[in-house]
Design a protein around this motif. Structure first.
Motif, PDB file in Angstrom:
ATOM      1  N   HIS A  65      21.338   0.366  33.048  1.00 11.19           N
ATOM      2  CA  HIS A  65      22.558   0.910  32.457  1.00 11.19           C
ATOM      3  C   HIS A  65      22.221   1.858  31.311  1.00 11.19           C
ATOM      4  O   HIS A  65      21.293   1.622  30.540  1.00 11.19           O
ATOM      5  CB  HIS A  65      23.442  -0.227  31.942  1.00 11.19           C
ATOM      6  N   ARG A  66      22.997   2.904  31.244  1.00 16.55           N
ATOM      7  CA  ARG A  66      22.848   3.899  30.181  1.00 16.55           C
ATOM      8  C   ARG A  66      24.229   4.170  29.597  1.00 16.55           C
ATOM      9  O   ARG A  66      25.245   4.087  30.289  1.00 16.55           O
ATOM     10  CB  ARG A  66      22.220   5.195  30.708  1.00 16.55           C
ATOM     11  N   ALA A 143      22.016   7.628  26.706  1.00 16.37           N
ATOM     12  CA  ALA A 143      21.065   6.799  25.985  1.00 16.37           C
ATOM     13  C   ALA A 143      20.752   5.536  26.773  1.00 16.37           C
ATOM     14  O   ALA A 143      21.667   4.838  27.229  1.00 16.37           O
ATOM     15  CB  ALA A 143      21.630   6.432  24.616  1.00 16.37           C
ATOM     16  N   PRO A 144      19.465   5.230  26.960  1.00 20.89           N
ATOM     17  CA  PRO A 144      19.107   3.962  27.632  1.00 20.89           C
ATOM     18  C   PRO A 144      19.402   2.777  26.737  1.00 20.89           C
ATOM     19  O   PRO A 144      19.153   2.809  25.532  1.00 20.89           O
ATOM     20  CB  PRO A 144      17.605   4.115  27.890  1.00 20.89           C
ATOM     21  N   TRP A 175      31.479  -5.040  21.863  1.00 20.85           N
ATOM     22  CA  TRP A 175      31.236  -3.593  21.870  1.00 20.85           C
ATOM     23  C   TRP A 175      30.828  -3.117  23.268  1.00 20.85           C
ATOM     24  O   TRP A 175      31.307  -2.085  23.748  1.00 20.85           O
ATOM     25  CB  TRP A 175      30.155  -3.232  20.856  1.00 20.85           C
ATOM     26  N   LEU A 176      29.950  -3.865  23.908  1.00 20.56           N
ATOM     27  CA  LEU A 176      29.518  -3.488  25.253  1.00 20.56           C
ATOM     28  C   LEU A 176      30.685  -3.506  26.232  1.00 20.56           C
ATOM     29  O   LEU A 176      30.823  -2.601  27.071  1.00 20.56           O
ATOM     30  CB  LEU A 176      28.413  -4.433  25.727  1.00 20.56           C
ATOM     31  N   ASP A 177      31.543  -4.515  26.143  1.00 18.80           N
ATOM     32  CA  ASP A 177      32.707  -4.580  27.029  1.00 18.80           C
ATOM     33  C   ASP A 177      33.645  -3.401  26.775  1.00 18.80           C
ATOM     34  O   ASP A 177      34.212  -2.837  27.716  1.00 18.80           O
ATOM     35  CB  ASP A 177      33.447  -5.907  26.821  1.00 18.80           C
ATOM     36  N   ALA A 178      33.811  -3.045  25.496  1.00 18.75           N
ATOM     37  CA  ALA A 178      34.690  -1.924  25.164  1.00 18.75           C
ATOM     38  C   ALA A 178      34.122  -0.606  25.690  1.00 18.75           C
ATOM     39  O   ALA A 178      34.863   0.220  26.265  1.00 18.75           O
ATOM     40  CB  ALA A 178      34.896  -1.849  23.648  1.00 18.75           C
ATOM     41  N   TRP A 179      32.832  -0.385  25.527  1.00 19.00           N
ATOM     42  CA  TRP A 179      32.223   0.846  26.040  1.00 19.00           C
ATOM     43  C   TRP A 179      32.313   0.918  27.559  1.00 19.00           C
ATOM     44  O   TRP A 179      32.562   1.976  28.128  1.00 19.00           O
ATOM     45  CB  TRP A 179      30.755   0.919  25.603  1.00 19.00           C
ATOM     46  N   ARG A 180      32.135  -0.226  28.218  1.00 17.22           N
ATOM     47  CA  ARG A 180      32.227  -0.222  29.673  1.00 17.22           C
ATOM     48  C   ARG A 180      33.659   0.043  30.121  1.00 17.22           C
ATOM     49  O   ARG A 180      33.890   0.762  31.099  1.00 17.22           O
ATOM     50  CB  ARG A 180      31.719  -1.552  30.240  1.00 17.22           C
ATOM     51  N   ALA A 181      34.624  -0.520  29.410  1.00 20.77           N
ATOM     52  CA  ALA A 181      36.025  -0.276  29.757  1.00 20.77           C
ATOM     53  C   ALA A 181      36.404   1.187  29.563  1.00 20.77           C
ATOM     54  O   ALA A 181      37.244   1.718  30.308  1.00 20.77           O
ATOM     55  CB  ALA A 181      36.926  -1.182  28.922  1.00 20.77           C
ATOM     56  N   LEU A 184      32.052   4.615  29.291  1.00 21.87           N
ATOM     57  CA  LEU A 184      30.901   5.227  28.614  1.00 21.87           C
ATOM     58  C   LEU A 184      29.571   4.664  29.103  1.00 21.87           C
ATOM     59  O   LEU A 184      28.519   5.190  28.740  1.00 21.87           O
ATOM     60  CB  LEU A 184      31.023   5.009  27.098  1.00 21.87           C
ATOM     61  N   ILE A 185      29.626   3.612  29.899  1.00 19.29           N
ATOM     62  CA  ILE A 185      28.402   2.994  30.411  1.00 19.29           C
ATOM     63  C   ILE A 185      28.393   3.130  31.925  1.00 19.29           C
ATOM     64  O   ILE A 185      29.394   2.870  32.590  1.00 19.29           O
ATOM     65  CB  ILE A 185      28.315   1.506  30.006  1.00 19.29           C
TER      66      ILE A 185
END
Length: 429
Positions: A65-66, A143-144, A175-181, A184-185
């Motif tokens: 994932h990036r 970004a990796p 934060w990761l869940d928000a970026w994925r929603a 952005l990921i």
């Protein structure tokens, strides 16, 4: 009064006894067939379980994932003369923390930074060096992510795991869940697995260096073991006199095929490293050790292939005026070539999977680069599996299974080549 059995009853009783024995024999044959089918079924089940477990654990290593991130290249912190000296990861963490509403919190900035791989520093530095005019502007990078964040997005780290038993905090997971929603990921094919060598960071570790090292080792092994092994087999089978000396040599060759591989590693350390002073942890030494280990198998397989050629071929060649050497090399050996090639390929495939002798000659050392020659320090696929499985980071475990899949692919390919050669060139006598 004694009953006398008439002669007419004897054939009937004899026939019933033979029928009973025949039924027992057929029953034994059916049971034997059932036992064979059961054994094959158990073997196939264990094989499927093994392969399935490896695929289940390792398939996630083939993608990563990036995160799409924007970095403002602050002219006060990015030196135009030396763009590679800037800490782009820290810049990104501070800017992302500000976007998340936690600016000025050192703990939050550190947690954001821990979500990204340090590989981002090299990507950003390369982008700035390619176009220094970007300093003072905002650039977008894929970004990796760090290996822990990547494992969470793959489902390997669960949110319901107690916080003290996982490396990511609840805030980092949010934060990761928000970026994925927000989209952005994204998941991409992990090309680094095949284009990079070993690394202390699992998200950028690859098998390229070990793959090249294994190829160079097999090259050295083939160049030494094939001509020596085939030559020795031809001499022992076709030219050597039958006496006690040759009998002793044959017995020792058969015994050497059963010697544990670690013994060959000890021999390699004593002979090639301590006495000949060849470079440690190099494909040259590894190939020499594997060549010694492969020689008995190649000799035995070649002799079996030569024995399979009918004596009439030799006799016909000699009857037409050919010498003993001409009969062997012009007629017998070409006809035995499919068996010779099959035995050689199987021996090399077996050598490819050896680990113990390579550990003793130093190939267990951490080698981050790709070897350019057989004398350069290197690793091997089998050794890389051992190193990664013993690493502390959890992400290395999925890469261990992926490296096993790559190794098995090469071994299956080599065995498939052996089967194809045998089926295509083999002759029935």
């Amino acid at each position: 009064m004694t009953d006398v059995v008439s002669s007419s009853d004897a054939p009937a009783r004899s026939g019933s006894g033979a029928a009973a024995r025949l039924r027992k024999r057929y029953a034994k044959e059916r049971r034997f067939k059932l036992y064979g089918q059961l054994a094959i079924g158990v073997a196939v089940a264990f094989l499927m379980l093994l392969v399935g477990r490896i695929v289940e654990q390792g398939h996630t290593a083939f993608y990563s994932h990036r995160a799409t991130s924007e970095i403002f290249l602050d002219p006060g912190r990015v030196d135009r003369a030396y763009p590679g000296g800037a800490n782009y990861l820290q810049l990104l963490a501070e800017q992302e923390a500000a976007d998340l509403g936690v600016a000025g919190d050192p703990t939050a900035v550190r947690e954001v930074r821990d979500l990204f791989s340090s590989e981002l520093n090299f990507l950003a530095a390369d982008a700035v060096e390619a176009d220094p005019s970007r300093i003072g502007q905002t650039i977008t990078l894929n970004a990796p992510l760090d290996d822990s964040a990547d494992l969470y997005l793959k489902g390997e780290i669960k949110r319901d795991t107690p916080a003290d038993q996982r490396v990511l905090s609840d805030r980092q997971l949010d934060w990761l869940d928000a970026w994925r929603a927000e989209g952005l990921i994204e998941a991409r094919f992990n090309s680094a697995l095949f284009t990079r060598s070993d690394s202390t960071q699992p998200e950028v570790a690859g098998v390229l260096g070990a793959l090249v090292g294994s190829a160079l080792m097999l090259l050295v092994t083939a160049l030494l073991a094939l001509p020596i092994g085939v030559g020795a087999a031809v001499y022992l089978e076709e030219f050597s006199p039958r006496n006690r000396l040759t009998d002793l040599i044959e017995v020792n060759i058969n015994n050497l095929a059963a010697v544990p591989s670690i013994v060959y590693g000890l021999l390699g350390v004593a002979l090639f490293i301590n006495w000949m002073h060849l470079p440690r942890s190099s494909p040259l030494v590894g190939g020499l050790v594997l060549a010694l280990m492969s020689l008995p198998t190649i000799i035995i397989a070649t002799r079996s292939a030569l024995k399979a050629v009918p004596p009439s071929i030799r006799e016909a060649a000699l009857a037409l005026g050919a010498s003993r050497t001409q009969a062997v090399f012009h007629h017998v050996l070409p006809l035995a070539a499919p068996g010779v090639m099959t035995g050689a390929i199987i021996a090399l495939a077996h050598a490819l999977g050896e680990t113990a002798p390579l550990l003793l000659i130093g190939m267990v050392s951490f080698v981050p680069g790709v070897p350019d020659a057989v004398t350069d320090p290197s690793s091997a696929l089998s050794v890389l599996v051992y190193i990664w499985e013993n690493a502390s980071e959890r992400a290395f475990h999925e890469r261990t299974a992926a490296a096993i899949m790559v190794l098995l692919t090469f071994m299956i390919a080599m065995n498939a080549v052996a089967i194809i050669l045998r089926s295509r060139f083999e002759r029935r006598w």
